[in-house]
Design a protein around this motif. Structure first.
Motif, mmCIF file in Angstrom:
data_model
loop_
_atom_site.group_PDB
_atom_site.id
_atom_site.type_symbol
_atom_site.label_atom_id
_atom_site.label_comp_id
_atom_site.label_asym_id
_atom_site.label_seq_id
_atom_site.Cartn_x
_atom_site.Cartn_y
_atom_site.Cartn_z
ATOM 1 N N GLU A 52 -54.069 10.881 10.062
ATOM 2 C CA GLU A 52 -54.264 12.102 10.840
ATOM 3 C C GLU A 52 -55.156 11.863 12.059
ATOM 4 N N THR A 53 -56.171 11.025 11.888
ATOM 5 C CA THR A 53 -57.062 10.712 13.007
ATOM 6 C C THR A 53 -56.326 9.926 14.082
ATOM 7 N N LEU A 104 -58.414 9.788 5.944
ATOM 8 C CA LEU A 104 -57.742 10.584 6.981
ATOM 9 C C LEU A 104 -57.343 9.726 8.183
ATOM 10 N N GLY A 155 -54.057 12.348 15.886
ATOM 11 C CA GLY A 155 -54.810 13.306 16.680
ATOM 12 C C GLY A 155 -55.391 12.710 17.951
ATOM 13 N N GLY A 200 -58.043 20.914 9.477
ATOM 14 C CA GLY A 200 -57.563 19.655 10.026
ATOM 15 C C GLY A 200 -58.556 18.520 9.813
ATOM 16 N N TRP A 201 -58.203 17.352 10.342
ATOM 17 C CA TRP A 201 -58.997 16.154 10.094
ATOM 18 C C TRP A 201 -60.395 16.237 10.689
ATOM 19 N N ARG A 202 -60.552 16.960 11.782
ATOM 20 C CA ARG A 202 -61.877 17.055 12.410
ATOM 21 C C ARG A 202 -62.880 17.755 11.482
ATOM 22 N N THR A 260 -60.400 18.997 3.107
ATOM 23 C CA THR A 260 -59.745 19.314 4.377
ATOM 24 C C THR A 260 -58.637 20.337 4.166
ATOM 25 N N ASP A 261 -57.845 20.148 3.106
ATOM 26 C CA ASP A 261 -56.776 21.111 2.801
ATOM 27 C C ASP A 261 -57.344 22.474 2.426
#
Length: 462
Positions: A83-84, A80, A87, A211-213, A205-206
Motif C-alpha cells: 500500500e505504501t 503495509l 501510495g 488507509g496506510w498513512r 488500519t482496516d
C-alpha cells in the motif's frame, strides 16, 4: 535492536580477574558496614549512589517501553509495504532502498551514540532518541513523496539507533548484578513490539478505515508513551553524567583495538549477516506471502509469528549460550532452521506458510545470540564497550546491500525464486563466520597479527 550483553555474572568467572573492580565482568562484592548504601533491588550500591530511590524502578519500566518501540517503525511498514509503494509511486528498487535505510541509520548514528552519551549522559540521549522516534512516526504519514517519507523514516531510525546502542550500556551501568536477566527482559520487550506491529497494523488500519498513512501513524502514540518516563530519568541522572563521562573516557582510552582483532571482525560479520536476514524478513516476507496468494492480514500475522519467536527464545538463548564455552553449536542450529525455512518459501510459500514463518522466527534469534557473544568475547568493561560499538556499527554497514539487492532482483525478475535462493545462500557464510565468532577467545588476548598473547584460560563454569 538492534546493544551489548554479558554472560551471566553468577555463572561464569574469568581468570585472571581484572585488577580494577570497576572493569570486572564478574559479580561485584556486597558492600557492608559503612560501604553499604540503600538502593533499589537489583542495582549495585555504586550504581545507584546519589540517585533517588524511585530511579531504578522507573528505569526498568522505561527500558521495557523503549524496547517495545525499537522495531514497530520497521515491521509496521513491512506489513503495509504494498500500500505504501502504491501510495507513493515506489518501484521495487526504491522499496529495496527503503528496506536498507534501517541498517544504514543504525550504523551511522550508532557510531555517534557513545560520544553523545559522554557529552550529555546516557539517560538524556536515550530520551532524545525516543523523542526522535516519535517525531519521525508523526511526520511519516504526512509525507507527500518518497523523499519526504525516507527523511521522516530516517529520523525515527536515528532515534532507534541511539537507543539500540545505549540501552545495553544503561543495563550494565545501573544493573551490574542483573545483566543477563535485564538483557533478556529488554530483548523480550523488543520482540513483543516487533511482532505486535506486524500482527495488528493491517487490522488496525482496516478498523479505523484511514488507509496506510493512518495505520503507520498510529504507532506514534505508543512512542509518545515511551518518552514520558525518560524525562524525569534524564533529569535525575544529570548529576552523574560528569562522573560517567570521565569513566567512559578512561575506558575508551584503555580498551583494545578492534581493527586488529580477528574475533571482533568475526563478530561484526556475523552480526552483519544476521541483520541482513532480519531486515530482509521484516521488509519483504509479507510481500512474498501476498504474492503467493495469502491475504494482507494473514501475511502480517505470519510476520508476527516470525518476530514473536524472539519473545521466549531471546530470554532462553542468552542464558544457555553464556553457560557454553563455545557457541558454535547454537550458530549451526539456528542456521539450519533458516535454511529449512527458505527451502519452504521456495517450494511451497503458501502451502506451508505457518511452518516457514516458525522456522525463520527461530533462525532470526541469531540476534540475541550475537549480542550475548559480544559480552562473552571481551574480558573488561572497556573491551565490551568498544566491541559492542564496533560489531554493531560495522555489522549494520555490512547488512545494507542485502535488502536492496533483494528488491532489485524482485523488480527485474518479477518472481521470488532468485531472491529466496540468495537469502538461503547468505545463510551459509553466516553459519561459518558465526562458528568462528563463537570460539572461546577474548579480544584482549589478540595481538596485532591476530595471534593470542597473555592469558587465554577458558571460562570456568561455576
Amino acid at each position: 535492536m538492534d546493544g551489548m550483553s554479558q554472560h551471566e555474572t553468577s555463572a561464569i568467572r574469568r581468570e585472571p580477574a581484572p585488577q580494577n573492580p570497576e572493569e570486572a565482568p564478574g559479580p561485584r562484592r556486597q558492600a557492608t558496614g559503612a560501604d553499604a548504601r540503600p538502593g533499589p533491588a537489583g542495582a549495585g550500591p555504586a550504581a545507584t549512589s546519589g540517585l533517588p530511590r524511585w530511579f531504578t524502578p522507573v528505569l526498568t519500566v522505561a527500558i521495557v517501553l523503549a524496547a517495545l518501540n525499537l522495531r514497530p517503525a520497521v515491521t509496521s511498514l513491512g506489513a503495509l509495504m504494498e500500500e505504501t509503494r502504491d501510495g507513493l509511486g515506489m518501484s521495487g528498487t526504491v522499496a529495496g532502498v527503503l528496506t536498507s535505510v534501517p541498517p544504514l541509520c543504525f550504523a551511522v548514528f550508532g557510531i555517534a551514540a557513545p560520544r553523545l552519551a559522554r557529552r550529555f549522559g546516557l539517560a538524556a540521549v536515550v530520551c532524545a532518541g525516543m523523542a526522535a522516534i516519535t517525531a519521525g512516526l508523526v511526520l511519516r504519514p504526512f509525507a507527500g513523496n518518497t523523499a519526504a517519507f525516507l527523511a521522516a523514516s530516517a529520523l525515527s531510525l536515528a532515534g532507534i539507533a541511539l537507543t539500540n546502542v545505549l540501552l545495553p550500556v544503561i543495563i550494565k551501568r545501573w544493573y551490574p548484578d542483573r545483566i543477563g536477566s535485564m538483557t533478556g527482559l529488554y530483548s523480550m520487550a523488543m520482540a513483543i513490539g516487533t511482532s505486535l506491529a506486524a500482527a495488528v497494523t493491517v487490522p488496525m488500519t482496516d478498523a479505523v478505515g484511514g488507509g496506510w498513512r493512518v495505520g503507520l501513524g498510529l504507532w506514534a502514540i505508543v512512542a509518545i508513551i515511551a518518552v514520558v518516563p525518560w524525562l524525569p530519568l534524564a533529569r535525575a541522572a544529570r548529576g552523574t553524567a560528569a562522573a560517567d563521562r570521565g569513566k567512559t573516557d578512561a575506558m575508551a582510552a584503555a580498551g583494545p583495538s578492534m581493527l586488529r582483532s580477528r574475533t571482533a571482525w568475526a563478530l561484526a560479520c556475523y552480526f552483519g549477516f544476521q541483520a541482513t536476514a532480519a531486515y530482509i524478513t521484516m521488509g519483504w516476507m509479507p510481500q512474498i506471502f501476498r504474492d503467493a496468494g495469502v491475504s494482507a492480514g494473514q501475511a502480517g500475522l505470519l510476520l508476527a509469528v516470525t518476530m514473536f519467536m524472539g519473545v521466549p527464545l531471546a530470554f532462553v538463548i542468552p542464558r544457555v549460550a553464556s553457560r557454553m564455552p563455545n557457541q558454535g553449536p547454537i550458530v549451526v542450529l539456528l542456521g539450519a532452521f533458516g535454511l529449512a525455512g527458505y527451502a519452504g518459501l521456495y517450494f511451497a510459500p503458501a502451502g506451508g506458510a505457518w511452518a516457514w514463518a516458525l522456522l525463520l522466527g527461530i533462525s532470526n534469534c541469531a540476534f540475541p545470540l550475537a549480542i550475548t557473544m559480544i559480552g562473552l568475547r571481551a574480558r573488561s568493561a572497556a573491551g565490551i564497550v568498544k566491541l559492542s560499538a564496533f560489531a554493531q556499527s560495522t555489522g549494520y554497514l555490512i547488512s545494507i546491500p542485502g535488502p536492496l539487492l533483494i528488491g532489485v532482483l524482485y523488480q527485474k525478475t518479477d518472481d521470488w525464486g532468485l531472491p529466496i535462493a540468495l537469502m538461503a545462500a547468505l545463510m551459509v557464510p553466516q553459519i561459518l563466520i558465526g562458528v568462528a565468532a563463537g570460539r572461546n577467545r577474548q579480544i584482549e588476548d589478540e595481538g596485532p597479527d591476530g595471534a593470542s598473547y597473555g592469558s587465554t584460560k577458558p571460562a570456568r563454569i561455576a
